[in-house]
Write a protein that holds these residues in place. Structure first.
Motif, PDB file in Angstrom:
ATOM      1  N   THR A 186       0.834  -1.204   0.000  1.00 21.93           N
ATOM      2  CA  THR A 186       0.000   0.000   0.000  1.00 21.93           C
ATOM      3  C   THR A 186       0.868   1.254   0.000  1.00 21.93           C
ATOM      4  N   GLU A 187       1.919   1.251   0.816  1.00 20.48           N
ATOM      5  CA  GLU A 187       2.798   2.414   0.882  1.00 20.48           C
ATOM      6  C   GLU A 187       3.543   2.606  -0.430  1.00 20.48           C
ATOM      7  N   GLU A 188       3.984   1.513  -1.045  1.00 22.49           N
ATOM      8  CA  GLU A 188       4.679   1.659  -2.327  1.00 22.49           C
ATOM      9  C   GLU A 188       3.731   2.180  -3.400  1.00 22.49           C
ATOM     10  N   ARG A 189       2.490   1.698  -3.390  1.00 21.64           N
ATOM     11  CA  ARG A 189       1.512   2.188  -4.354  1.00 21.64           C
ATOM     12  C   ARG A 189       1.304   3.689  -4.194  1.00 21.64           C
ATOM     13  N   ALA A 190       1.281   4.135  -2.950  1.00 24.32           N
ATOM     14  CA  ALA A 190       1.123   5.574  -2.690  1.00 24.32           C
ATOM     15  C   ALA A 190       2.322   6.353  -3.222  1.00 24.32           C
ATOM     16  N   LEU A 191       3.524   5.802  -3.042  1.00 21.02           N
ATOM     17  CA  LEU A 191       4.723   6.454  -3.557  1.00 21.02           C
ATOM     18  C   LEU A 191       4.693   6.544  -5.082  1.00 21.02           C
ATOM     19  N   ILE A 192       4.220   5.492  -5.717  1.00 23.46           N
ATOM     20  CA  ILE A 192       4.145   5.495  -7.180  1.00 23.46           C
ATOM     21  C   ILE A 192       3.135   6.530  -7.665  1.00 23.46           C
ATOM     22  N   GLU A 193       2.020   6.645  -6.959  1.00 23.90           N
ATOM     23  CA  GLU A 193       1.040   7.677  -7.299  1.00 23.90           C
ATOM     24  C   GLU A 193       1.668   9.063  -7.197  1.00 23.90           C
ATOM     25  N   GLN A 194       2.441   9.280  -6.127  1.00 27.65           N
ATOM     26  CA  GLN A 194       3.109  10.570  -5.946  1.00 27.65           C
ATOM     27  C   GLN A 194       4.156  10.796  -7.029  1.00 27.65           C
ATOM     28  N   LEU A 195       4.887   9.731  -7.378  1.00 21.53           N
ATOM     29  CA  LEU A 195       5.886   9.843  -8.432  1.00 21.53           C
ATOM     30  C   LEU A 195       5.236  10.216  -9.757  1.00 21.53           C
ATOM     31  N   ARG A 196       4.082   9.646 -10.027  1.00 18.90           N
ATOM     32  CA  ARG A 196       3.354   9.976 -11.253  1.00 18.90           C
ATOM     33  C   ARG A 196       3.047  11.478 -11.324  1.00 18.90           C
ATOM     34  N   GLU A 197       2.870  12.076 -10.164  1.00 19.48           N
ATOM     35  CA  GLU A 197       2.556  13.502 -10.098  1.00 19.48           C
ATOM     36  C   GLU A 197       3.819  14.370 -10.060  1.00 19.48           C
ATOM     37  N   GLY A 198       4.988  13.715 -10.124  1.00 24.30           N
ATOM     38  CA  GLY A 198       6.237  14.463 -10.173  1.00 24.30           C
ATOM     39  C   GLY A 198       6.861  14.769  -8.827  1.00 24.30           C
ATOM     40  N   GLU A 199       6.461  14.034  -7.780  1.00 22.58           N
ATOM     41  CA  GLU A 199       7.008  14.272  -6.454  1.00 22.58           C
ATOM     42  C   GLU A 199       8.420  13.693  -6.353  1.00 22.58           C
TER      43      GLU A 199
ATOM     44  N   HIS B 296      11.514   9.962 -16.499  1.00 28.86           N
ATOM     45  CA  HIS B 296      10.971  10.522 -17.740  1.00 28.86           C
ATOM     46  C   HIS B 296       9.612   9.922 -18.108  1.00 28.86           C
ATOM     47  N   HIS B 297       9.417   8.661 -17.724  1.00 25.90           N
ATOM     48  CA  HIS B 297       8.172   7.971 -18.086  1.00 25.90           C
ATOM     49  C   HIS B 297       7.274   7.750 -16.871  1.00 25.90           C
ATOM     50  N   ARG B 298       7.433   8.574 -15.861  1.00 27.42           N
ATOM     51  CA  ARG B 298       6.692   8.395 -14.606  1.00 27.42           C
ATOM     52  C   ARG B 298       5.182   8.461 -14.797  1.00 27.42           C
ATOM     53  N   SER B 299       4.731   9.257 -15.766  1.00 28.86           N
ATOM     54  CA  SER B 299       3.282   9.396 -15.965  1.00 28.86           C
ATOM     55  C   SER B 299       2.646   8.112 -16.479  1.00 28.86           C
ATOM     56  N   ARG B 300       3.466   7.186 -16.995  1.00 29.80           N
ATOM     57  CA  ARG B 300       2.949   5.930 -17.538  1.00 29.80           C
ATOM     58  C   ARG B 300       2.895   4.815 -16.494  1.00 29.80           C
ATOM     59  N   LEU B 301       3.415   5.073 -15.310  1.00 29.18           N
ATOM     60  CA  LEU B 301       3.461   4.041 -14.280  1.00 29.18           C
ATOM     61  C   LEU B 301       2.059   3.609 -13.875  1.00 29.18           C
ATOM     62  N   ASN B 302       1.918   2.309 -13.659  1.00 28.82           N
ATOM     63  CA  ASN B 302       0.647   1.751 -13.207  1.00 28.82           C
ATOM     64  C   ASN B 302       0.816   1.273 -11.763  1.00 28.82           C
ATOM     65  N   PRO B 303       0.225   1.976 -10.802  1.00 30.74           N
ATOM     66  CA  PRO B 303       0.401   1.611  -9.386  1.00 30.74           C
ATOM     67  C   PRO B 303      -0.107   0.215  -9.050  1.00 30.74           C
ATOM     68  N   ASP B 304      -0.960  -0.351  -9.893  1.00 26.61           N
ATOM     69  CA  ASP B 304      -1.516  -1.672  -9.616  1.00 26.61           C
ATOM     70  C   ASP B 304      -0.630  -2.809 -10.122  1.00 26.61           C
ATOM     71  N   ARG B 305       0.445  -2.451 -10.806  1.00 22.90           N
ATOM     72  CA  ARG B 305       1.368  -3.468 -11.305  1.00 22.90           C
ATOM     73  C   ARG B 305       2.662  -3.444 -10.504  1.00 22.90           C
ATOM     74  N   SER B 306       3.388  -4.544 -10.545  1.00 25.40           N
ATOM     75  CA  SER B 306       4.608  -4.676  -9.760  1.00 25.40           C
ATOM     76  C   SER B 306       5.664  -3.680 -10.231  1.00 25.40           C
TER      77      SER B 306
END
Length: 204
Positions: free
Chosen positions: A10-23, A65-75
Motif C-alpha cells: 500500500t505504501e509503495e503504491r502511494a509512492l508510485i502515485e506521488q511519483l506519477r505527479e512528479g514528487e 521521464h516515463h513516470r506518468s505511464r506508471l501503473n500503481p496496480d502493477r509490480s
C-alpha cells in the motif's frame, strides 16, 4: 516496527502515485529502496561496477521521464528489473557490433569479481557465444544476427535479403529452436550466467 506485506504494498503504491505527479521525494524513496538490489543484479550480469552504476543511472532516468505511464496496480519491482535487463541486452548488442566499445567494456570489467556461474573468462565466453551461433545454418545465422543482434525488423531484413517475411519468420523459428536446445544443455554445465541471460533474452 516491521511493516506487513500488505502495508508495504500500500505504501509503495502511494509512492508510485506521488511519483506519477512528479514528487521528487517519492522518487528518492523508491530509488533508495531498490538501488542496492538492482545494482547487485546488474553487476552480476556485466561484471563491472562502473558499467553497473551507469546502467542504474540510466534506468532511473527512464523511470523519471516515463513516470506518468506508471501503473500503481502493477509490480514496480518487476518493471524496474525489466528495464534493467533491457538495458543490459542493449549494452551486449552494442558490444557485439562495435569492436572499440567491446574492448572498452572488457577493459572495465572487474576480473576479480567472482561467482560460481561466472567461472569462465571472457575469451571462453566469446567462444561459447560463437559456438552457439555457429550451430545455425549460414542463412539462418545471418537472419538471426540481423534481427536479434542488430535489431532490424523482419521487413527490413526481408528487403535486404530479397526474401519474404515468411522466410524470415521460418529462419527465426529454426534459430530459436536450436539455441534453446543449446541453452538447456549449457545451463546444466558451466556456461556463464551473463551469456545464458543474453541468449535467452535474444530469443524473446
Amino acid at each position: 516496527m516491521m511493516l506487513t506485506r500488505d502495508t508495504a504494498v500500500t505504501e509503495e503504491r502511494a509512492l508510485i502515485e506521488q511519483l506519477r505527479e512528479g514528487e521528487i521525494l517519492a522518487f528518492e524513496d523508491l530509488y533508495n529502496k531498490y538501488k542496492r538490489p538492482l545494482s547487485m543484479h546488474i553487476l552480476r550480469l556485466v561484471k563491472s561496477q562502473d558499467i553497473a552504476e551507469d546502467i542504474l543511472h540510466d534506468l532511473f532516468i527512464k523511470v523519471w521521464h516515463h513516470r506518468s505511464r506508471l501503473n500503481p496496480d502493477r509490480s514496480f519491482k518487476s518493471y524496474l528489473y525489466r528495464i534493467a535487463e533491457n538495458l543490459v541486452v542493449d549494452l551486449f548488442r552494442r558490444a557485439a557490433l562495435d569492436q572499440k566499445f567491446r574492448n572498452n567494456m572488457i577493459g572495465s570489467m572487474d576480473l576479480n569479481y567472482s561467482h560460481i556461474e561466472e567461472s569462465l573468462d571472457i575469451k571462453e565466453k566469446k567462444q561459447l557465444l560463437d559456438q552457439a551461433l555457429h550451430l545455425l545454418p549460414p542463412q539462418c545465422r545471418l537472419v538471426f544476427t540481423l534481427c536479434k543482434i542488430e535489431g532490424k525488423t523482419s521487413e527490413e531484413v526481408a528487403n535486404q535479403l530479397n526474401v519474404s517475411q515468411h522466410t524470415i519468420s521460418n529462419h527465426l523459428a529454426k534459430a530459436s529452436k536450436v539455441l534453446r536446445r543449446f541453452l538447456i544443455l549449457n545451463m546444466k554445465d558451466t556456461a556463464p550466467y551473463s551469456l545464458i541471460f543474453l541468449i535467452s533474452r535474444l530469443l524473446n
